[in-house]
Enzyme design. Structure first.
Site, mmCIF file in Angstrom:
data_model
loop_
_atom_site.group_PDB
_atom_site.id
_atom_site.type_symbol
_atom_site.label_atom_id
_atom_site.label_comp_id
_atom_site.label_asym_id
_atom_site.label_seq_id
_atom_site.Cartn_x
_atom_site.Cartn_y
_atom_site.Cartn_z
ATOM 1 N N GLU A 121 0.856 -1.194 0.000
ATOM 2 C CA GLU A 121 0.000 0.000 0.000
ATOM 3 C C GLU A 121 0.888 1.239 0.000
ATOM 4 O O GLU A 121 2.101 1.144 0.228
ATOM 5 C CB GLU A 121 -0.937 -0.022 1.217
ATOM 6 C CG GLU A 121 -1.965 -1.140 1.128
ATOM 7 C CD GLU A 121 -2.882 -1.233 2.327
ATOM 8 O OE1 GLU A 121 -2.699 -0.491 3.303
ATOM 9 O OE2 GLU A 121 -3.793 -2.073 2.292
ATOM 10 N N HIS A 244 -9.303 9.283 2.642
ATOM 11 C CA HIS A 244 -8.865 8.184 1.775
ATOM 12 C C HIS A 244 -9.143 8.599 0.337
ATOM 13 O O HIS A 244 -10.243 9.060 0.026
ATOM 14 C CB HIS A 244 -9.620 6.901 2.118
ATOM 15 C CG HIS A 244 -8.956 5.672 1.575
ATOM 16 N ND1 HIS A 244 -8.844 5.427 0.230
ATOM 17 C CD2 HIS A 244 -8.350 4.629 2.205
ATOM 18 C CE1 HIS A 244 -8.209 4.283 0.056
ATOM 19 N NE2 HIS A 244 -7.890 3.772 1.236
ATOM 20 N N ARG A 290 -1.074 8.869 1.147
ATOM 21 C CA ARG A 290 -2.493 9.195 0.993
ATOM 22 C C ARG A 290 -2.822 10.683 0.953
ATOM 23 O O ARG A 290 -3.692 11.116 0.223
ATOM 24 C CB ARG A 290 -3.238 8.624 2.193
ATOM 25 C CG ARG A 290 -3.965 7.411 1.834
ATOM 26 C CD ARG A 290 -4.646 6.855 3.021
ATOM 27 N NE ARG A 290 -4.543 5.422 2.872
ATOM 28 C CZ ARG A 290 -4.998 4.548 3.727
ATOM 29 N NH1 ARG A 290 -5.595 4.967 4.821
ATOM 30 N NH2 ARG A 290 -4.873 3.278 3.505
ATOM 31 N N HIS A 351 -11.729 9.398 6.364
ATOM 32 C CA HIS A 351 -11.473 7.970 6.577
ATOM 33 C C HIS A 351 -10.992 7.642 7.982
ATOM 34 O O HIS A 351 -11.462 6.693 8.592
ATOM 35 C CB HIS A 351 -10.409 7.546 5.554
ATOM 36 C CG HIS A 351 -10.030 6.105 5.598
ATOM 37 N ND1 HIS A 351 -10.931 5.095 5.344
ATOM 38 C CD2 HIS A 351 -8.834 5.487 5.842
ATOM 39 C CE1 HIS A 351 -10.312 3.926 5.422
ATOM 40 N NE2 HIS A 351 -9.054 4.141 5.745
ATOM 41 N N ARG A 386 -1.325 8.912 9.008
ATOM 42 C CA ARG A 386 -1.156 7.481 9.299
ATOM 43 C C ARG A 386 -0.686 6.712 8.071
ATOM 44 O O ARG A 386 -1.234 6.871 6.973
ATOM 45 C CB ARG A 386 -2.483 6.884 9.773
ATOM 46 C CG ARG A 386 -2.423 5.391 10.002
ATOM 47 C CD ARG A 386 -3.763 4.870 10.461
ATOM 48 N NE ARG A 386 -4.762 5.048 9.444
ATOM 49 C CZ ARG A 386 -5.272 4.073 8.706
ATOM 50 N NH1 ARG A 386 -4.879 2.828 8.881
ATOM 51 N NH2 ARG A 386 -6.185 4.328 7.804
HETATM 52 P P1 FAD Z 1 -14.075 0.291 15.661
HETATM 53 O O1 FAD Z 1 -13.711 -0.927 14.928
HETATM 54 O O2 FAD Z 1 -14.660 1.396 14.876
HETATM 55 O O3 FAD Z 1 -15.102 -0.113 16.791
HETATM 56 C C1 FAD Z 1 -15.746 0.875 17.560
HETATM 57 C C2 FAD Z 1 -16.825 0.211 18.370
HETATM 58 O O4 FAD Z 1 -17.342 1.109 19.314
HETATM 59 C C3 FAD Z 1 -18.023 -0.244 17.549
HETATM 60 O O5 FAD Z 1 -18.429 -1.483 18.041
HETATM 61 C C4 FAD Z 1 -19.075 0.816 17.847
HETATM 62 O O6 FAD Z 1 -20.394 0.392 17.694
HETATM 63 C C5 FAD Z 1 -18.750 1.093 19.291
HETATM 64 N N1 FAD Z 1 -19.214 2.394 19.790
HETATM 65 C C6 FAD Z 1 -18.913 3.621 19.319
HETATM 66 N N2 FAD Z 1 -19.513 4.565 20.068
HETATM 67 C C7 FAD Z 1 -20.196 3.917 21.040
HETATM 68 C C8 FAD Z 1 -21.025 4.331 22.116
HETATM 69 N N3 FAD Z 1 -21.285 5.621 22.353
HETATM 70 N N4 FAD Z 1 -21.570 3.392 22.899
HETATM 71 C C9 FAD Z 1 -21.358 2.074 22.672
HETATM 72 N N5 FAD Z 1 -20.589 1.624 21.665
HETATM 73 C C10 FAD Z 1 -20.012 2.533 20.870
HETATM 74 N N6 FAD Z 1 -7.073 0.100 9.082
HETATM 75 C C11 FAD Z 1 -6.053 -0.759 8.834
HETATM 76 O O7 FAD Z 1 -5.106 -0.849 9.622
HETATM 77 N N7 FAD Z 1 -6.099 -1.535 7.716
HETATM 78 C C12 FAD Z 1 -7.123 -1.495 6.816
HETATM 79 O O8 FAD Z 1 -7.116 -2.227 5.855
HETATM 80 C C13 FAD Z 1 -8.171 -0.588 7.055
HETATM 81 N N8 FAD Z 1 -9.201 -0.469 6.185
HETATM 82 C C14 FAD Z 1 -10.253 0.333 6.495
HETATM 83 C C15 FAD Z 1 -11.361 0.366 5.656
HETATM 84 C C16 FAD Z 1 -12.473 1.106 5.986
HETATM 85 C C17 FAD Z 1 -13.662 1.128 5.064
HETATM 86 C C18 FAD Z 1 -12.492 1.837 7.194
HETATM 87 C C19 FAD Z 1 -13.688 2.632 7.583
HETATM 88 C C20 FAD Z 1 -11.388 1.840 8.013
HETATM 89 C C21 FAD Z 1 -10.263 1.088 7.681
HETATM 90 N N9 FAD Z 1 -9.147 1.043 8.515
HETATM 91 C C22 FAD Z 1 -8.121 0.185 8.231
HETATM 92 C C23 FAD Z 1 -9.155 1.708 9.804
HETATM 93 C C24 FAD Z 1 -9.484 0.654 10.875
HETATM 94 O O9 FAD Z 1 -10.485 -0.199 10.385
HETATM 95 C C25 FAD Z 1 -9.959 1.288 12.157
HETATM 96 O O10 FAD Z 1 -9.081 2.297 12.549
HETATM 97 C C26 FAD Z 1 -10.015 0.240 13.262
HETATM 98 O O11 FAD Z 1 -10.782 -0.854 12.842
HETATM 99 C C27 FAD Z 1 -10.597 0.850 14.512
HETATM 100 O O12 FAD Z 1 -10.813 -0.163 15.439
HETATM 101 P P2 FAD Z 1 -11.431 0.228 16.844
HETATM 102 O O13 FAD Z 1 -11.609 -1.050 17.575
HETATM 103 O O14 FAD Z 1 -10.647 1.301 17.450
HETATM 104 O O15 FAD Z 1 -12.855 0.881 16.470
HETATM 105 C C1 SIN Z 2 -7.323 0.431 2.501
HETATM 106 O O1 SIN Z 2 -7.531 -0.773 2.407
HETATM 107 O O2 SIN Z 2 -7.042 1.174 1.560
HETATM 108 C C2 SIN Z 2 -7.434 1.031 3.846
HETATM 109 C C3 SIN Z 2 -6.208 0.748 4.577
HETATM 110 C C4 SIN Z 2 -6.135 1.635 5.781
HETATM 111 O O3 SIN Z 2 -6.941 2.534 5.963
HETATM 112 O O4 SIN Z 2 -5.206 1.417 6.566
#
Ligand code: FAD
Ligand code: SIN
Length: 536
Positions: A121, A244, A290, A351, A386
């Site tokens: 990437e 993104h 990015r 993103h 990032r």
């Molecule tokens: P999340 O996975 O967002 O989980 C948050 C949780 O908190 C959810 O369950 C939500 O419902 C809950 N929540 C929120 N507010 C409340 C509340 N008030 N009360 C109760 N529950 C609540 N990163 C990478 O490293 N590689 C990738 O390939 C990548 N691809 C991505 C693709 C997309 C489309 C997106 C959107 C992001 C991507 N990212 C990627 C970023 C990465 O997915 C996120 O940064 C990471 O998953 C965040 O994990 P987390 O556990 O911190 O939060």
């Molecule tokens: C992607 O798959 O392009 C997202 C990867 C990331 O947000 O880290």
């Protein structure tokens, strides 16, 4: 009688950060997981590209470190980067022990031997992204949810919305200020319940929904940052919102990412006239970092007046595309786009939140009893931008470190009596149109004035508008019974204000924060975080 619950470990959020931590603490006490929708609904569930970790002989910790620092534009905390990059492979190994399966391939000429099919990437000098085709997050989420089922100590609260943190200071209890629980809206019956806990983990993810266009699902409303800020916990670097570059542009597609891995496999960004214009912006062309790609697309769209640009991978064999990117191939087909034969219309979209609640790598915040891990936190790993696929990595490393520290001290914390939530004279809202109007206005203001390219004047305009909206929302909050829509609106308004406040503090362009008024880096700001904290 108002409902009261008590746990040793209370976890807000069920993405990778919350679930990995839950796996680690579950053998040591009672665990409550509060999550505002279905348990799988999270940013994690939509992650495509994968998780960056050094696993190949051609790669090294030093190279991953260097790429991360380079992307972070001089603002990363090098010690933090080193810790996370060094520990990453071990935590990824644990993810696999918990049931995660990454895509593999046959080692060429090695008689059936297999190895990780590492992806590439933007900003990575080596192939180092472990993935499960193009739906890595879904596989991680499913594996962790399945593994957690083995622990009887874990109790789930789906459709439960965390409203605010409860601190001893707010309760008037003497001694060190400490987080002792959370008020939670049970969305199934409208009751606000009291959850008390020995230790609380914020794992609520990011805030993409603050912007009109985002790759994030609806849950991403910055609730954790807003709750922490209201509780007086310092929040940092919120100006660094990552856009993104390649989100599918289609009138019927609400939000759908086209992973950067498509470019890693040879996809090229082109104007609608077919020109591969990225060469004009950066030597790495379509695989430039990015922030550079998103700004270039923004500039080309403004210059040509087009609504989108194109991402073209049609040079690759159709079978390869359909096999490597089945999720994107199938989704685009549903919208009438065959990516094996035609370019994909794309636009940049909000993103990832690089800033957040200020923590160290073990999620420790300024408030005792509260840790924050995952996208909600600002550890210093990402700096001003990032590096792709470093966020899933950060989440597992920091969740592990947080868990190791809290389990050691869990016996030390006395229980505190917490009064039930006060509804006062609140009654049901009669004009919900105001809430939906304010949602739209806020998100549009952020998109128009606090987007990829900023100016001080636009930021100030945004600040004034957000202040008015916040006043109106606060009035609503006092007068009416709380609903998740209203609570989310209150949170995105708070987070919007924090983004603008941080952006106004930084008189330079660095990484994701680009302003026409200060188009260059100012080395005086090279190691300065923008920190905001609620005045008492
Ligand atoms: P999340 O996975 O967002 O989980 C948050 C949780 O908190 C959810 O369950 C939500 O419902 C809950 N929540 C929120 N507010 C409340 C509340 N008030 N009360 C109760 N529950 C609540 N990163 C990478 O490293 N590689 C990738 O390939 C990548 N691809 C991505 C693709 C997309 C489309 C997106 C959107 C992001 C991507 N990212 C990627 C970023 C990465 O997915 C996120 O940064 C990471 O998953 C965040 O994990 P987390 O556990 O911190 O939060
Ligand atoms: C992607 O798959 O392009 C997202 C990867 C990331 O947000 O880290």
């Amino acid at each position: 009688m108002a409902t009261e619950r008590h746990f040793d470990f209370l976890i807000l959020g069920s993405g990778i950060a919350g679930l990995f931590y839950a796996m680690k603490v579950a053998p040591h006490g009672s665990v409550g997981i509060v999550t505002k929708k279905h348990r799988a609904e999270s940013n994690t569930n939509y992650a495509q590209g994968g998780i960056a970790a050094v696993t190949s002989k051609e790669d090294s910790v030093e190279m991953h470190l260097k790429d991360t620092l380079q992307a972070g534009a001089g603002l990363c905390n090098e010690a933090v980067v080193r810790t996370i990059v060094e520990e990453g492979p071990e935590r990824v190994g644990e993810l696999m022990q918990m049931g995660m399966e990454f895509s593999e391939r046959e080692v060429p000429g090695a008689d059936g031997e297999r190895e990780f099919d590492l992806g590439k990437e933007g900003g990575h000098s080596k192939r180092r992204i472990l993935h499960a085709k193009d739906a890595t997050g879904r596989a991680i989420e499913a594996a962790l949810l399945n593994a957690i089922n083995a622990h009887d100590s874990v109790e789930w609260f789906e459709d439960h919305f965390a409203i605010d943190l409860i601190t001893t200071e707010k309760l008037g209890v003497e001694g060190e200020n400490r987080c002792v629980g959370v008020y939670v809206l049970n969305q199934l019956n409208g009751e606000v319940e009291t959850f008390s806990a020995k230790t609380v983990l914020l794992a609520t993810g990011g805030c993409g929904k603050v912007y009109l266009y985002t790759t994030n699902p609806d849950i991403a409303t910055g609730d954790g940052v807003a709750m922490a800020y209201r509780a007086g916990v310092p929040v940092a670097n919120m100006e660094f919102i990552q856009f993104h570059p390649t989100c599918l542009y289609h009138s019927k597609a609400k939000t759908f990412l086209v992973t950067e891995a498509v470019r890693g496999e040879g996809g090229i960004i082109k104007g609608i006239d077919g020109e591969a214009f990225m060469d004009r912006y950066h030597k790495l062309a379509s695989l430039a970092p990015r922030d550079v790609v998103a700004r270039a697309i923004d500039a080309e769209m403004k210059k040509t007046g087009s609504d989108s640009v194109h991402l073209d991978i049609t040079d690759k064999p159709a079978k390869f595309i359909a096999d490597r990117f089945p999720n994107i191939h199938q989704t685009c087909l549903k919208f009438g786009i065959d990516i094996t034969r035609e370019p994909i219309p794309i636009v940049p979209a909000a993103h990832y939140q690089c800033g957040g609640v200020l923590t160290d790598t073990s999620g420790r915040t300024d408030l005792a009893g509260l840790r924050a891990v995952g996208e909600v936190a600002c550890t210093g790993l990402h700096g001003a931008n990032r590096l792709a696929s470093n966020s899933l990595l950060e989440a597992v490393v920091c969740a592990h470190q947080a868990a190791m520290e809290v389990v050691e001290k869990i016996g030390d914390h006395p229980d505190v009596e917490i009064p039930p939530w006060q509804t006062g004279n609140a009654h049901d809202a009669d004009e919900l149109v105001v809430v939906s109007h304010n949602w739209d206005e806020l998100r549009r203001t952020m998109w128009d004035y606090v987007g990829i390219v900023r100016t001080t004047k636009r930021l100030q305009r945004a600040k004034t508008r957000i202040a008015l909206l916040r006043e109106e929302i606060q009035q609503y909050y006092w007068d009416f019974t709380v609903t998740s829509d209203l609570l989310e609106l209150r949170n995105i308004a708070t987070v919007a204000d924090l983004i603008v406040s941080c952006a106004l503090q930084r008189p330079e362009s660095r990484g994701l924060h680009y302003t026409l008024d200060y188009p260059e880096r100012n080395e005086e700001w090279a190691q300065k975080n923008t920190i905001v904290r609620r005045e008492k």
